[in-house]
Motif scaffolding. Structure first.
Motif, PDB file in Angstrom:
ATOM      1  N   VAL A 171       0.857  -1.181   0.000  1.00 27.20           N
ATOM      2  CA  VAL A 171       0.000   0.000   0.000  1.00 27.20           C
ATOM      3  C   VAL A 171       0.894   1.232   0.000  1.00 27.20           C
ATOM      4  N   HIS A 172       0.627   2.145  -0.906  1.00 31.82           N
ATOM      5  CA  HIS A 172       1.476   3.328  -1.056  1.00 31.82           C
ATOM      6  C   HIS A 172       1.135   4.351   0.021  1.00 31.82           C
ATOM      7  N   LEU A 173       2.079   4.564   0.969  1.00 32.20           N
ATOM      8  CA  LEU A 173       1.902   5.544   2.036  1.00 32.20           C
ATOM      9  C   LEU A 173       3.172   6.361   2.178  1.00 32.20           C
ATOM     10  N   ARG A 174       3.021   7.632   2.419  1.00 31.90           N
ATOM     11  CA  ARG A 174       4.165   8.490   2.707  1.00 31.90           C
ATOM     12  C   ARG A 174       4.423   8.504   4.205  1.00 31.90           C
ATOM     13  N   PRO A 175       5.667   8.734   4.618  1.00 27.52           N
ATOM     14  CA  PRO A 175       5.953   8.793   6.056  1.00 27.52           C
ATOM     15  C   PRO A 175       5.067   9.778   6.804  1.00 27.52           C
ATOM     16  N   SER A 176       4.783  10.912   6.167  1.00 28.35           N
ATOM     17  CA  SER A 176       3.968  11.919   6.839  1.00 28.35           C
ATOM     18  C   SER A 176       2.562  11.404   7.153  1.00 28.35           C
ATOM     19  N   ALA A 177       2.054  10.458   6.347  1.00 29.14           N
ATOM     20  CA  ALA A 177       0.720   9.919   6.596  1.00 29.14           C
ATOM     21  C   ALA A 177       0.678   9.168   7.917  1.00 29.14           C
ATOM     22  N   LEU A 178       1.727   8.402   8.211  1.00 29.00           N
ATOM     23  CA  LEU A 178       1.772   7.645   9.458  1.00 29.00           C
ATOM     24  C   LEU A 178       1.951   8.554  10.667  1.00 29.00           C
ATOM     25  N   GLU A 179       2.550   9.707  10.447  1.00 30.56           N
ATOM     26  CA  GLU A 179       2.858  10.600  11.556  1.00 30.56           C
ATOM     27  C   GLU A 179       1.760  11.617  11.851  1.00 30.56           C
ATOM     28  N   THR A 180       1.026  12.042  10.842  1.00 24.80           N
ATOM     29  CA  THR A 180       0.108  13.172  11.029  1.00 24.80           C
ATOM     30  C   THR A 180      -1.366  12.815  10.950  1.00 24.80           C
ATOM     31  N   LEU A 181      -1.721  11.753  10.244  1.00 20.84           N
ATOM     32  CA  LEU A 181      -3.140  11.426  10.090  1.00 20.84           C
ATOM     33  C   LEU A 181      -3.686  10.756  11.348  1.00 20.84           C
ATOM     34  N   SER A 182      -4.962  11.013  11.642  1.00 18.44           N
ATOM     35  CA  SER A 182      -5.642  10.271  12.699  1.00 18.44           C
ATOM     36  C   SER A 182      -5.799   8.822  12.244  1.00 18.44           C
ATOM     37  N   ARG A 183      -6.150   7.933  13.170  1.00 23.27           N
ATOM     38  CA  ARG A 183      -6.349   6.527  12.789  1.00 23.27           C
ATOM     39  C   ARG A 183      -7.478   6.400  11.770  1.00 23.27           C
ATOM     40  N   ASP A 184      -8.549   7.151  11.961  1.00 22.45           N
ATOM     41  CA  ASP A 184      -9.652   7.100  11.001  1.00 22.45           C
ATOM     42  C   ASP A 184      -9.214   7.641   9.643  1.00 22.45           C
ATOM     43  N   GLY A 185      -8.433   8.725   9.668  1.00 23.87           N
ATOM     44  CA  GLY A 185      -7.936   9.284   8.418  1.00 23.87           C
ATOM     45  C   GLY A 185      -7.018   8.323   7.696  1.00 23.87           C
ATOM     46  N   LEU A 186      -6.174   7.620   8.466  1.00 22.84           N
ATOM     47  CA  LEU A 186      -5.261   6.653   7.857  1.00 22.84           C
ATOM     48  C   LEU A 186      -6.030   5.463   7.309  1.00 22.84           C
ATOM     49  N   ARG A 187      -7.068   5.025   8.016  1.00 22.74           N
ATOM     50  CA  ARG A 187      -7.887   3.912   7.512  1.00 22.74           C
ATOM     51  C   ARG A 187      -8.531   4.274   6.171  1.00 22.74           C
ATOM     52  N   LYS A 188      -9.046   5.495   6.074  1.00 23.89           N
ATOM     53  CA  LYS A 188      -9.667   5.922   4.817  1.00 23.89           C
ATOM     54  C   LYS A 188      -8.639   5.982   3.689  1.00 23.89           C
ATOM     55  N   LEU A 189      -7.446   6.480   4.008  1.00 23.70           N
ATOM     56  CA  LEU A 189      -6.399   6.549   2.990  1.00 23.70           C
ATOM     57  C   LEU A 189      -5.984   5.150   2.551  1.00 23.70           C
ATOM     58  N   VAL A 190      -5.809   4.246   3.508  1.00 23.43           N
ATOM     59  CA  VAL A 190      -5.451   2.860   3.177  1.00 23.43           C
ATOM     60  C   VAL A 190      -6.536   2.229   2.317  1.00 23.43           C
ATOM     61  N   ALA A 191      -7.807   2.463   2.668  1.00 23.62           N
ATOM     62  CA  ALA A 191      -8.905   1.913   1.876  1.00 23.62           C
ATOM     63  C   ALA A 191      -8.833   2.408   0.434  1.00 23.62           C
ATOM     64  N   LEU A 192      -8.614   3.707   0.273  1.00 21.86           N
ATOM     65  CA  LEU A 192      -8.539   4.293  -1.066  1.00 21.86           C
ATOM     66  C   LEU A 192      -7.387   3.700  -1.865  1.00 21.86           C
ATOM     67  N   ARG A 193      -6.226   3.554  -1.208  1.00 14.57           N
ATOM     68  CA  ARG A 193      -5.055   3.029  -1.909  1.00 14.57           C
ATOM     69  C   ARG A 193      -5.214   1.545  -2.242  1.00 14.57           C
ATOM     70  N   LEU A 194      -5.769   0.754  -1.308  1.00 13.72           N
ATOM     71  CA  LEU A 194      -5.970  -0.672  -1.579  1.00 13.72           C
ATOM     72  C   LEU A 194      -6.997  -0.876  -2.686  1.00 13.72           C
ATOM     73  N   TYR A 195      -8.041  -0.068  -2.677  1.00 15.88           N
ATOM     74  CA  TYR A 195      -9.066  -0.159  -3.719  1.00 15.88           C
ATOM     75  C   TYR A 195      -8.461   0.145  -5.082  1.00 15.88           C
ATOM     76  N   GLY A 196      -7.684   1.236  -5.152  1.00 18.95           N
ATOM     77  CA  GLY A 196      -7.044   1.603  -6.414  1.00 18.95           C
ATOM     78  C   GLY A 196      -6.027   0.579  -6.865  1.00 18.95           C
ATOM     79  N   SER A 197      -5.238   0.044  -5.918  1.00 16.66           N
ATOM     80  CA  SER A 197      -4.226  -0.961  -6.263  1.00 16.66           C
ATOM     81  C   SER A 197      -4.873  -2.232  -6.793  1.00 16.66           C
TER      82      SER A 197
END
Length: 284
Positions: free
Chosen positions: A137-163
């Motif tokens: 799953v494509h994630l930038r370091p800043s995503a792990l450091e700054t996003l809330s858990r809910d925000g990170l879950r949504k980003l992971v969902a979007l990236r996994l869906y696209g992948s």
């Protein structure tokens, strides 16, 4: 005079100086501030980089032109390769000394049900469970450091869906090389997995039958209309996406059926051996 087409190994050496990296960062800032007119004149760029020696600055700038920087009548601007490097600098993926801590127990593994962590190691971002199952799953370091858990879950969902969509269309989600997924039963996960190893980058691609099923437009619309958009809802929240949730309809040729349920309605989704949806039936 700058080389117009340096060798790939030489192109990395071109970045090995703080002045050159500063040039890319300043041109990136110009693009962000004035995207319709991002070019910067030599004198202004030198001032922004804070380079006192004009000749020395000219030397470093010339080394970038033709590969990372374009020289135009209006001034200097980022080339596409320069934009990629500058974006990596901005996000912390390039030239970073430390790796962000993993975000633990972000969700459940689709292959075994164990907790999955979002982590970045050796420059690669992935979801990983204690049993060793991994999902790119494509994630930038800043995503792990700054996003809330809910925000990170949504980003992971979007990236996994696209992948998953990209993989099922025959394109590696990591490097864009050709791939061809094939469904096979795996004893260790108790279900069928559609897999391929990319010959371009070596990435191991693995999709459950349910993850393939929710890529279909009719299935995605069915879920979205019932408040669970698969683009922003992590796949572990759909029971159908877990390995082993599918039923074998035919062994030869391979056909699998996945039941997708929501709010008392459900779809029967049939997949072929490549993970493509061939039939969808709506039941109430």
């Amino acid at each position: 005079m700058a080389e117009e087409h340096p060798e790939p190994t030489d192109s990395f050496e071109l970045l090995a100086h703080s002045t050159r990296m500063a040039v890319l960062q300043e041109l990136f800032e110009s693009l962000r501030a004035t995207p319709d007119d991002p070019a910067v004149q030599f004198s202004e760029l030198r001032e922004r980089v804070d380079a006192p020696d004009s000749g020395n600055f000219s030397y470093h700038l010339d080394r970038l032109v033709g590969w990372y920087v374009e020289e135009t009548d209006s001034g200097y601007r980022l080339a596409s390769r320069g934009y990629s490097v500058a974006l990596a600098l901005e996000s912390g993926r390039y030239g970073r000394d430390e790796t962000p801590d993993p975000v633990e127990s972000l969700g459940d593994c689709l292959f075994c049900g164990g907790p999955v962590d979002a982590r970045i190691e050796d420059g690669h971002s992935e979801l990983r469970c204690p049993n060793g199952h991994r999902s790119y799953v494509h994630l930038r370091p800043s995503a792990l450091e700054t996003l809330s858990r809910d925000g990170l879950r949504k980003l992971v969902a979007l990236r996994l869906y696209g992948s998953a969509q990209q993989t099922l269309h025959g394109v590696c989600a990591a490097c864009d090389e050709d791939v061809a997924t094939t469904g096979e039963y795996h004893d260790d996960v108790g279900g069928h997995v559609f897999t391929d190893r990319c010959s371009g980058c070596g990435a191991q691609l693995a999709l459950t039958a349910g993850l393939c099923a929710i890529q279909d437009l009719d299935v995605a619309r069915f879920l979205r209309d019932r408040g669970a958009d698969p683009r922003t809802t992590p796949p572990w929240e759909f029971e159908c996406c877990r390995a082993g949730a599918e039923t074998v309809v035919s062994e030869d040729p391979l056909e699998l059926r996945v039941e997708v349920e929501r709010d008392g309605d459900h779809l029967s989704v049939t997949l072929d051996a490549s993970g493509e949806v061939v039939r969808v039936s709506h039941h109430r």
